[in-house]
Design a protein around this motif. Structure first.
Motif: not given
Length: 200
Positions: A29-37, A50-69
């Motif tokens: 969420l922190e990385a997303a706020r930064e990049l969206f801004a 995912a790259r900015t947060a330092g996590v595997d891209p699959a983790m983003v999909h695990h927690f969130f249904a998509g970019k809109e969510a």
């Protein structure tokens, strides 16, 4: 899905962050706020988050249904278009005009929701970049799905949205008479036929 503890950080990841840790979701969420801004809605990808947060891209999909969510939660947006669109569109096509008016009025009558939306609007529309980000999000998450589901021209959906925004501004923000004192039934009677013509 968890990565091995001995796996090194992804290229471009922030130091000290491990994929699959207990704090993964807040980091995303922190990385997303930064990049969206920084890049806007269209310019931000889930892989970049995912790259900015330092996590595997699959983790983003695990927690969130998509970019809109992800945007809805990262920006603390009080209305989720993924839930709103079905609410507006599911039901008899000949009643869509009335359904749109009643649904939007019901949302804006909620004082807490209204104050949160207005705060977000003031924040993101203060500059050109924020306005562009909100426009991109609303187009991708709300207008485009309505166009696709109804099979009507995009300009008709856009005009319906513009009409609704005007009513919301007059009634809930500027509080202009006689709009502000009109009952829900009066507004439905006046506005539903217009929305039916746009969307029916």
């Amino acid at each position: 899905m968890s990565a091995r503890k001995d796996a090194g950080p992804e290229k471009g990841a922030r130091p000290g962050r491990r994929r699959g840790s207990a704090g993964t979701r807040p980091l995303i969420l922190e990385a997303a706020r930064e990049l969206f801004a920084e890049r806007g809605f269209d310019g931000t990808s889930l892989r970049a988050v995912a790259r900015t947060a330092g996590v595997d891209p699959a983790m983003v999909h695990h927690f969130f249904a998509g970019k809109e969510a992800l945007f809805v939660e990262a920006m603390e947006f009080p209305v989720d278009p993924a839930r709103l669109v079905p609410q507006l569109l599911e039901g008899p096509r000949e009643e869509i005009g009335e359904r749109v008016v009643r649904t939007i009025l019901g949302l804006w009558e909620d004082a807490e929701m209204r104050s949160r939306v207005l705060a977000i609007l003031r924040s993101v529309t203060a500059g050109e970049q924020g306005a562009a980000m909100l426009r991109e999000f609303m187009t991708a998450a709300l207008l485009d799905p309505v166009v696709e589901r109804l099979g009507v021209p995009p300009e008709r959906v856009a005009m319906a949205a513009a009409q609704m925004l005007g009513m919301v501004m007059m009634r809930f923000v500027l509080e202009v008479e006689p709009v502000v004192r009109a009952t829900e039934e009066e507004l439905v009677e006046l506005l539903a036929p217009t929305f039916q013509r746009y969307l029916g």
